[in-house]
Each structure stands twice: as structure tokens, then as C-alpha cells.
Design a protein around this motif. Structure first.
Motif, PDB file in Angstrom:
ATOM      1  N   GLU A 180       0.838  -1.210   0.000  1.00  0.00           N
ATOM      2  CA  GLU A 180       0.000   0.000   0.000  1.00  0.00           C
ATOM      3  C   GLU A 180       0.871   1.256   0.000  1.00  0.00           C
ATOM      4  O   GLU A 180       0.538   2.256  -0.642  1.00  0.00           O
ATOM      5  N   ALA A 181       1.991   1.214   0.707  1.00  0.00           N
ATOM      6  CA  ALA A 181       2.912   2.353   0.702  1.00  0.00           C
ATOM      7  C   ALA A 181       3.494   2.560  -0.686  1.00  0.00           C
ATOM      8  O   ALA A 181       3.625   3.709  -1.153  1.00  0.00           O
ATOM      9  N   ILE A 182       3.832   1.491  -1.361  1.00  0.00           N
ATOM     10  CA  ILE A 182       4.369   1.601  -2.720  1.00  0.00           C
ATOM     11  C   ILE A 182       3.332   2.200  -3.653  1.00  0.00           C
ATOM     12  O   ILE A 182       3.641   3.077  -4.482  1.00  0.00           O
ATOM     13  N   SER A 183       2.084   1.772  -3.524  1.00  0.00           N
ATOM     14  CA  SER A 183       1.017   2.312  -4.384  1.00  0.00           C
ATOM     15  C   SER A 183       0.789   3.797  -4.108  1.00  0.00           C
ATOM     16  O   SER A 183       0.599   4.588  -5.037  1.00  0.00           O
ATOM     17  N   ALA A 184       0.810   4.178  -2.822  1.00  0.00           N
ATOM     18  CA  ALA A 184       0.578   5.579  -2.478  1.00  0.00           C
ATOM     19  C   ALA A 184       1.725   6.465  -2.975  1.00  0.00           C
ATOM     20  O   ALA A 184       1.498   7.558  -3.503  1.00  0.00           O
ATOM     21  N   LEU A 185       2.951   5.993  -2.824  1.00  0.00           N
ATOM     22  CA  LEU A 185       4.102   6.780  -3.286  1.00  0.00           C
ATOM     23  C   LEU A 185       4.146   6.858  -4.805  1.00  0.00           C
ATOM     24  O   LEU A 185       4.585   7.870  -5.369  1.00  0.00           O
TER      25      LEU A 185
END
Length: 237
Positions: free
Chosen positions: A68-73
Motif C-alpha cells: 500500500e505504501a508503494i502504491s501511495a508513493l
């Protein structure tokens, strides 16, 4: 340098005049203004709210939601997001690999941020010399007119002297124009360099946050099992 060469250069400068120097300075000033606007818009797109971005990243990593962090970034355009994203994509290979990936992304971001800024720095350093060159040409023209007046009348008349002084005064405009072009260029160059430092510091802060979580995860996974005390082992036997 022979006298013929000097005379040739003098005639060339007299024929061309100093007006082209002013036009050149105006062109360089317009280019620097357009470049400053382009860089300002680019810097605004590559910067972000550090506190908000760090809080979002911290929340995802604390919950163990790395994907989820990768998608948000990935949805962001800031330099800090790009650096943190590079580290998270290689998180499975360990903190060392993630650190090198973020260092590489940081270098790429620095190169993109510094693109074309050398023009502003060069213009700020050399615009006064371009203006001074125009002034020198104007002074040569003034003395050329003075020489013609002396040849024609045997001595310089008051009108000729006034014309020469007027030509010198106009020649000094080139130096003033060079300084006027240089000052904003230097100010903009220094401001952009400061913005680069701030943006890269933000990216470094996010990379440190990513490494902190990756190092903690690796330490917990690789923590060795405590050996059984000898007394307990002997009692079991």
C-alpha cells in the motif's frame, strides 16, 4: 598583432556598433526568465508536504502494508516520494540494497533538479562582461567620431565634443544593462540551489524513515534463538 590586424578589428567593431550587444542581453534576459518559470513549476511539482508524506509512509509501514505504501508513493510526483519508492521496491533484498537504490534515486533527482541551472549561473557571472564589451565598442566609436571631427576641422569643435560625450554616455548603458541582467540571474540561481538543498533534505529524511523500518524488520527476522541454559539442560537429562 600587426597594425593591419588592429585596424581591421577596429573597422569591424565600428561597422557593427554596440546595438547588437544590447539586443543580445535582452535575448539572454528573456531566456533566463523563461527558464526560471519552467524551473519554478518543475520544483513545485517535485516538492511535497514532508510532514504529511512522512506520516502517511509511517502509517503504512507501521501496519506492515508495504505494498500500500508503494502504491501511495507511486501516485506522487515529489522527489522524496520517488526516493522512498525506490527503496521500498528493493526492500525484499535487504536494507543494504534498499539504501543503494535510494542513493541512486537521489542522484537522479539531483541531476533533474539541477538541469539547465548552469545557464543562470553562467549568465549571472558573464552578463556584466558582455555589457562591458558593448561599452568598449561604444568608446571606440566615440573616439572614432572625435578623430573624424579633428581631421575635418583641425580641432574638435564644441558640438563634436558634446557628440563624443553623448556617445560615451550611451556606451555606458551597455554596462548597466549587463548588470541589470546579471543580478536577477544570480538571485534566481541562488534561490534554486537553496530549493534543491531543501528538496533533497526532505528526500533524505524519508529514506532514513524507510531504512529504519527495514532495519527493524530484518533484525526481528534474523534474531538468533537464545540457547538453553546449561542448568536447565542438565535438569532435563
Amino acid at each position: 598583432m600587426t597594425m593591419d590586424t588592429v585596424e581591421t578589428l577596429k573597422n569591424l567593431l565600428v561597422q557593427t556598433g554596440a546595438a547588437w550587444v544590447l539586443w543580445l542581453l535582452m535575448l539572454l534576459s528573456a531566456v533566463s526568465l523563461a527558464l526560471a518559470v519552467e524551473r519554478f513549476l518543475y520544483f513545485r511539482a517535485r516538492s511535497d508536504d514532508l510532514r504529511g508524506l512522512a506520516a502517511m509512509l509511517d502509517a503504512h509501514l507501521r501496519a506492515g502494508s508495504r505494498q500500500e505504501a508503494i502504491s501511495a508513493l507511486g501516485a506522487l510526483r515529489s522527489a522524496g516520494a520517488a526516493v522512498a519508492l525506490a527503496g521500498l521496491r528493493l526492500a525484499d533484498r535487504g536494507p543494504a540494497a534498499a539504501e543503494k537504490a535510494m542513493a541512486s534515486a537521489m542522484a537522479i533527482e539531483r541531476k533533474s533538479l539541477e538541469a539547465r541551472l548552469v545557464f543562470l549561473g553562467t549568465l549571472g557571472n558573464n552578463a556584466p562582461f558582455i555589457g562591458l564589451f558593448g561599452t568598449v565598442i561604444g568608446v571606440i566609436l566615440a573616439f572614432e567620431e572625435l578623430g573624424k571631427a579633428q581631421t575635418a576641422a583641425g580641432t574638435a569643435t564644441q558640438a563634436a565634443s558634446q557628440a563624443v560625450m553623448g556617445a560615451i554616455a550611451e556606451a555606458l548603458v551597455a554596462t548597466a544593462a549587463g548588470i541589470a541582467v546579471a543580478l536577477p540571474a544570480v538571485a534566481l540561481y541562488n534561490w534554486f540551489q537553496r530549493r534543491i538543498a531543501v528538496i533533497l533534505l526532505d528526500a533524505e529524511a524519508l529514506s532514513s524513515l524507510v531504512l529504519a523500518y527495514l532495519s527493524d524488520t530484518t533484525a526481528r527476522v534474523e534474531a538468533p534463538v537464545s540457547p538453553m541454559p546449561r542448568s536447565a539442560a542438565a535438569g532435563g537429562q
